[in-house]
Design a protein around this motif. Structure first.
Motif, PDB file in Angstrom:
ATOM      1  N   PRO A 200       0.821  -1.225   0.000  1.00 55.52           N
ATOM      2  CA  PRO A 200       0.000   0.000   0.000  1.00 55.52           C
ATOM      3  C   PRO A 200       0.849   1.266   0.000  1.00 55.52           C
ATOM      4  O   PRO A 200       0.535   2.233  -0.704  1.00 55.52           O
ATOM      5  N   ARG A 201       1.934   1.257   0.767  1.00 58.03           N
ATOM      6  CA  ARG A 201       2.803   2.439   0.821  1.00 58.03           C
ATOM      7  C   ARG A 201       3.501   2.654  -0.514  1.00 58.03           C
ATOM      8  O   ARG A 201       3.619   3.791  -0.986  1.00 58.03           O
ATOM      9  N   ILE A 202       3.968   1.585  -1.124  1.00 64.52           N
ATOM     10  CA  ILE A 202       4.637   1.702  -2.421  1.00 64.52           C
ATOM     11  C   ILE A 202       3.659   2.191  -3.488  1.00 64.52           C
ATOM     12  O   ILE A 202       3.988   3.068  -4.294  1.00 64.52           O
ATOM     13  N   ALA A 203       2.452   1.621  -3.492  1.00 65.45           N
ATOM     14  CA  ALA A 203       1.449   2.046  -4.475  1.00 65.45           C
ATOM     15  C   ALA A 203       1.084   3.510  -4.287  1.00 65.45           C
ATOM     16  O   ALA A 203       0.903   4.254  -5.262  1.00 65.45           O
ATOM     17  N   LEU A 204       0.992   3.952  -3.034  1.00 64.77           N
ATOM     18  CA  LEU A 204       0.666   5.352  -2.783  1.00 64.77           C
ATOM     19  C   LEU A 204       1.819   6.261  -3.202  1.00 64.77           C
ATOM     20  O   LEU A 204       1.593   7.336  -3.779  1.00 64.77           O
ATOM     21  N   ALA A 205       3.054   5.836  -2.938  1.00 59.89           N
ATOM     22  CA  ALA A 205       4.215   6.629  -3.368  1.00 59.89           C
ATOM     23  C   ALA A 205       4.246   6.771  -4.881  1.00 59.89           C
ATOM     24  O   ALA A 205       4.493   7.859  -5.416  1.00 59.89           O
ATOM     25  N   ALA A 206       3.996   5.663  -5.591  1.00 61.61           N
ATOM     26  CA  ALA A 206       3.984   5.724  -7.057  1.00 61.61           C
ATOM     27  C   ALA A 206       2.871   6.644  -7.558  1.00 61.61           C
ATOM     28  O   ALA A 206       3.059   7.427  -8.508  1.00 61.61           O
ATOM     29  N   THR A 207       1.706   6.589  -6.921  1.00 64.47           N
ATOM     30  CA  THR A 207       0.581   7.421  -7.325  1.00 64.47           C
ATOM     31  C   THR A 207       0.880   8.898  -7.116  1.00 64.47           C
ATOM     32  O   THR A 207       0.653   9.730  -8.000  1.00 64.47           O
ATOM     33  N   VAL A 208       1.405   9.237  -5.944  1.00 63.36           N
ATOM     34  CA  VAL A 208       1.712  10.635  -5.633  1.00 63.36           C
ATOM     35  C   VAL A 208       2.843  11.149  -6.526  1.00 63.36           C
ATOM     36  O   VAL A 208       2.790  12.271  -7.036  1.00 63.36           O
ATOM     37  N   GLY A 209       3.874  10.327  -6.741  1.00 62.63           N
ATOM     38  CA  GLY A 209       4.952  10.739  -7.635  1.00 62.63           C
ATOM     39  C   GLY A 209       4.468  10.959  -9.048  1.00 62.63           C
ATOM     40  O   GLY A 209       4.872  11.919  -9.722  1.00 62.63           O
ATOM     41  N   LEU A 210       3.595  10.089  -9.513  1.00 64.75           N
ATOM     42  CA  LEU A 210       2.986  10.236 -10.838  1.00 64.75           C
ATOM     43  C   LEU A 210       2.236  11.557 -10.935  1.00 64.75           C
ATOM     44  O   LEU A 210       2.383  12.308 -11.910  1.00 64.75           O
ATOM     45  N   ALA A 211       1.435  11.862  -9.912  1.00 60.25           N
ATOM     46  CA  ALA A 211       0.627  13.083  -9.922  1.00 60.25           C
ATOM     47  C   ALA A 211       1.503  14.330  -9.892  1.00 60.25           C
ATOM     48  O   ALA A 211       1.307  15.260 -10.696  1.00 60.25           O
TER      49      ALA A 211
ATOM     50  N   ALA B  86      -7.025   4.011  -2.984  1.00 66.60           N
ATOM     51  CA  ALA B  86      -8.324   4.051  -3.647  1.00 66.60           C
ATOM     52  C   ALA B  86      -8.835   5.480  -3.802  1.00 66.60           C
ATOM     53  O   ALA B  86      -9.573   5.794  -4.741  1.00 66.60           O
ATOM     54  N   PHE B  87      -8.446   6.365  -2.881  1.00 71.71           N
ATOM     55  CA  PHE B  87      -8.838   7.770  -2.972  1.00 71.71           C
ATOM     56  C   PHE B  87      -8.068   8.491  -4.074  1.00 71.71           C
ATOM     57  O   PHE B  87      -8.647   9.223  -4.879  1.00 71.71           O
ATOM     58  N   ALA B  88      -6.745   8.314  -4.107  1.00 69.89           N
ATOM     59  CA  ALA B  88      -5.898   9.122  -4.987  1.00 69.89           C
ATOM     60  C   ALA B  88      -5.711   8.544  -6.381  1.00 69.89           C
ATOM     61  O   ALA B  88      -5.601   9.297  -7.357  1.00 69.89           O
ATOM     62  N   LEU B  89      -5.642   7.207  -6.501  1.00 67.03           N
ATOM     63  CA  LEU B  89      -5.275   6.607  -7.782  1.00 67.03           C
ATOM     64  C   LEU B  89      -6.275   6.880  -8.907  1.00 67.03           C
ATOM     65  O   LEU B  89      -5.852   7.280 -10.010  1.00 67.03           O
ATOM     66  N   PRO B  90      -7.582   6.695  -8.715  1.00 64.55           N
ATOM     67  CA  PRO B  90      -8.499   6.956  -9.844  1.00 64.55           C
ATOM     68  C   PRO B  90      -8.443   8.402 -10.318  1.00 64.55           C
ATOM     69  O   PRO B  90      -8.444   8.667 -11.529  1.00 64.55           O
ATOM     70  N   ILE B  91      -8.392   9.352  -9.374  1.00 63.71           N
ATOM     71  CA  ILE B  91      -8.311  10.764  -9.747  1.00 63.71           C
ATOM     72  C   ILE B  91      -7.043  11.030 -10.537  1.00 63.71           C
ATOM     73  O   ILE B  91      -7.053  11.710 -11.572  1.00 63.71           O
ATOM     74  N   THR B  92      -5.934  10.478 -10.059  1.00 60.78           N
ATOM     75  CA  THR B  92      -4.649  10.718 -10.714  1.00 60.78           C
ATOM     76  C   THR B  92      -4.608  10.114 -12.110  1.00 60.78           C
ATOM     77  O   THR B  92      -4.182  10.770 -13.078  1.00 60.78           O
ATOM     78  N   LEU B  93      -5.032   8.864 -12.257  1.00 61.02           N
ATOM     79  CA  LEU B  93      -4.969   8.206 -13.560  1.00 61.02           C
ATOM     80  C   LEU B  93      -5.837   8.927 -14.586  1.00 61.02           C
ATOM     81  O   LEU B  93      -5.395   9.172 -15.723  1.00 61.02           O
ATOM     82  N   VAL B  94      -7.056   9.281 -14.209  1.00 62.72           N
ATOM     83  CA  VAL B  94      -7.942   9.979 -15.147  1.00 62.72           C
ATOM     84  C   VAL B  94      -7.336  11.332 -15.526  1.00 62.72           C
ATOM     85  O   VAL B  94      -7.289  11.707 -16.704  1.00 62.72           O
ATOM     86  N   GLY B  95      -6.846  12.066 -14.529  1.00 56.44           N
ATOM     87  CA  GLY B  95      -6.256  13.368 -14.807  1.00 56.44           C
ATOM     88  C   GLY B  95      -5.039  13.284 -15.703  1.00 56.44           C
ATOM     89  O   GLY B  95      -4.886  14.073 -16.642  1.00 56.44           O
ATOM     90  N   VAL B  96      -4.155  12.323 -15.437  1.00 55.64           N
ATOM     91  CA  VAL B  96      -2.936  12.178 -16.252  1.00 55.64           C
ATOM     92  C   VAL B  96      -3.283  11.785 -17.683  1.00 55.64           C
ATOM     93  O   VAL B  96      -2.711  12.314 -18.648  1.00 55.64           O
ATOM     94  N   LEU B  97      -4.225  10.868 -17.854  1.00 51.83           N
ATOM     95  CA  LEU B  97      -4.602  10.440 -19.204  1.00 51.83           C
ATOM     96  C   LEU B  97      -5.204  11.597 -20.010  1.00 51.83           C
ATOM     97  O   LEU B  97      -4.901  11.768 -21.201  1.00 51.83           O
ATOM     98  N   VAL B  98      -6.047  12.403 -19.365  1.00 49.70           N
ATOM     99  CA  VAL B  98      -6.637  13.546 -20.074  1.00 49.70           C
ATOM    100  C   VAL B  98      -5.564  14.578 -20.403  1.00 49.70           C
ATOM    101  O   VAL B  98      -5.544  15.150 -21.501  1.00 49.70           O
TER     102      VAL B  98
ATOM    103  N   ALA C 120       8.792   8.578 -14.506  1.00 50.43           N
ATOM    104  CA  ALA C 120       9.997   8.881 -13.729  1.00 50.43           C
ATOM    105  C   ALA C 120       9.642   9.406 -12.345  1.00 50.43           C
ATOM    106  O   ALA C 120      10.302   9.081 -11.357  1.00 50.43           O
ATOM    107  N   GLY C 121       8.578  10.216 -12.256  1.00 56.42           N
ATOM    108  CA  GLY C 121       8.149  10.721 -10.955  1.00 56.42           C
ATOM    109  C   GLY C 121       7.697   9.611 -10.032  1.00 56.42           C
ATOM    110  O   GLY C 121       7.993   9.618  -8.832  1.00 56.42           O
ATOM    111  N   ALA C 122       6.984   8.630 -10.581  1.00 57.11           N
ATOM    112  CA  ALA C 122       6.553   7.484  -9.770  1.00 57.11           C
ATOM    113  C   ALA C 122       7.756   6.719  -9.240  1.00 57.11           C
ATOM    114  O   ALA C 122       7.821   6.375  -8.040  1.00 57.11           O
ATOM    115  N   SER C 123       8.726   6.439 -10.097  1.00 54.94           N
ATOM    116  CA  SER C 123       9.929   5.711  -9.664  1.00 54.94           C
ATOM    117  C   SER C 123      10.717   6.509  -8.636  1.00 54.94           C
ATOM    118  O   SER C 123      11.214   5.955  -7.643  1.00 54.94           O
TER     119      SER C 123
END
Length: 365
Positions: free
Chosen positions: A95-106, A229-241, A320-323
């Motif tokens: 969960p921590r790794i997934a959240l770090a990747a999500t926040v870095g991506l955003a 679950a809170f951050a990932l859907p918002i981030t993915l949709v925003g990044v794709l758009v 790169a931000g996620a990594s």
């Protein structure tokens, strides 16, 4: 000349880097786990919806217990992994790794957009006050929870961030036009006011002071799948758009007048880019606090490597931000002293950016 194959190659390479960083991060910690076991445990954690029940979950409505639908999930893989290691990987580290990747991506994506939007390599996601707004909402939720009955910490920070972004936009807009310089100055002024408000709340926060300050440092401690679950859907949709507007962002680099002559609806495009960058920044800051330098350094480094074309720069900066944030958070939680990841990103990002400055590697846009 833009070559889609080059974008695909860079994206694939950075995706491989991200997978390697994730595996290495999940293997490191007080209990060391070999990479093969980590990979199998991660695959075991993948589930898909397998059915729906209506009697396992209920919510109280006017004193009555009303059943609501609940999804049932089934695991795709069933590798033989010791139960203790499966729990460590799936419930503690992943969960921590997934959240770090999500926040870095955003943050990296938003930083790339902001640097292109303002045509300034020093721009970052907080430039219009999004981070300050999130901090104000979070500190208010921590220090004065009775005043914010509508939601918890994440929602308060998210609302504060978005509210600040659109307040700055409204202040800077006059006659249907939003000059970039005015937007920047409005952001500086609102950030200064929110800084004073945050300081006031911290002074009167009492026993909540430590928690509020710790949140503002930026951290991923106690990350849960609910945060993802809170951050990932918002981030993915925003990044794709945002990636769909790569061409428009390139044209805006020429200047607003030239962009208008080339068929871009400048004001509408600016509003959309600003709104999406603010939304994904708000989602990241709401769950992780204020983590600096990811949105500043990562896009600039990728621009030096792949060039200024946003058709390749946006997806590569996102990966790169996620990594980068997964790697820095691994350092934060496995080093000699466990510290908030925001301290690590600042400690690594600031000297590296100064190094680029001394080498005259900071490019104008």
């Amino acid at each position: 000349m833009y070559r889609p194959a080059r974008t695909a190659a860079w994206s694939a390479a950075l995706l491989v880097v991200l997978v390697v960083v994730v595996l290495a991060s999940a293997a490191l910690g007080p209990v060391r786990i070999d990479l093969v076991t980590v990979a199998m445990a991660m695959l075991n954690a993948i589930v898909v919806p397998a059915g729906v029940t209506v009697d396992s979950v209920s919510v109280p409505v006017f004193g009555l217990s009303v059943p609501v639908p609940a999804l049932e999930y089934a695991a795709i893989f069933s590798f033989d992994v010791p139960a203790t290691r499966q729990i460590i990987v799936e419930r503690v580290r992943l969960p921590r790794i997934a959240l770090a990747a999500t926040v870095g991506l955003a943050l990296a994506t938003a930083g790339t957009v902001m640097q292109g939007f303002f045509r300034n390599p020093l721009a970052d996601p907080s430039i219009i006050g999004v981070s300050a707004g999130a901090a104000a909402g979070a500190v208010a939720a921590i220090a004065f929870p009775a005043l914010l009955p509508f939601g918890g910490l994440h929602l308060s920070a998210f609302v504060g961030a978005l509210g600040t972004a659109f307040l700055v936009y409204a202040i800077a807009t006059d006659g249907g036009r939003t000059p970039v310089a005015t937007l920047l100055l409005a952001g500086v002024a609102v950030q200064a006011f929110l800084g004073a408000l945050i300081s006031y709340m911290l002074v009167h926060s009492g026993d909540s002071l430590r928690e509020a300050v710790f949140w503002m440092m930026g951290h991923l401690n106690n990350s849960q799948w609910s945060d993802v679950a809170f951050a990932l859907p918002i981030t993915l949709v925003g990044v794709l758009v945002l990636c769909a507007f790569r061409r428009e962002l390139n044209v805006l680099l020429l200047g607003e007048e030239d962009a208008h002559h080339l068929g871009i609806e400048v004001e509408r495009t600016k509003l959309l880019l600003l709104a999406l960058a603010s939304v994904i920044t708000a989602a990241g800051v709401a769950v992780a606090g204020i983590i600096g330098f990811v949105g500043l350094v990562v896009p600039h480094v990728m621009r030096l490597i792949v060039g200024p074309d946003h058709r390749i720069l946006l997806p590569t900066s996102a990966l790169a931000g996620a990594s980068f944030l997964v790697a820095t958070d691994t350092i934060a939680r496995t080093g000699p002293a466990v510290v908030p990841v925001g301290i690590i990103t600042a400690a690594l990002g600031a000297p590296f950016f100064l190094f680029l400055l001394t080498r005259r590697e900071v490019q104008s846009l």
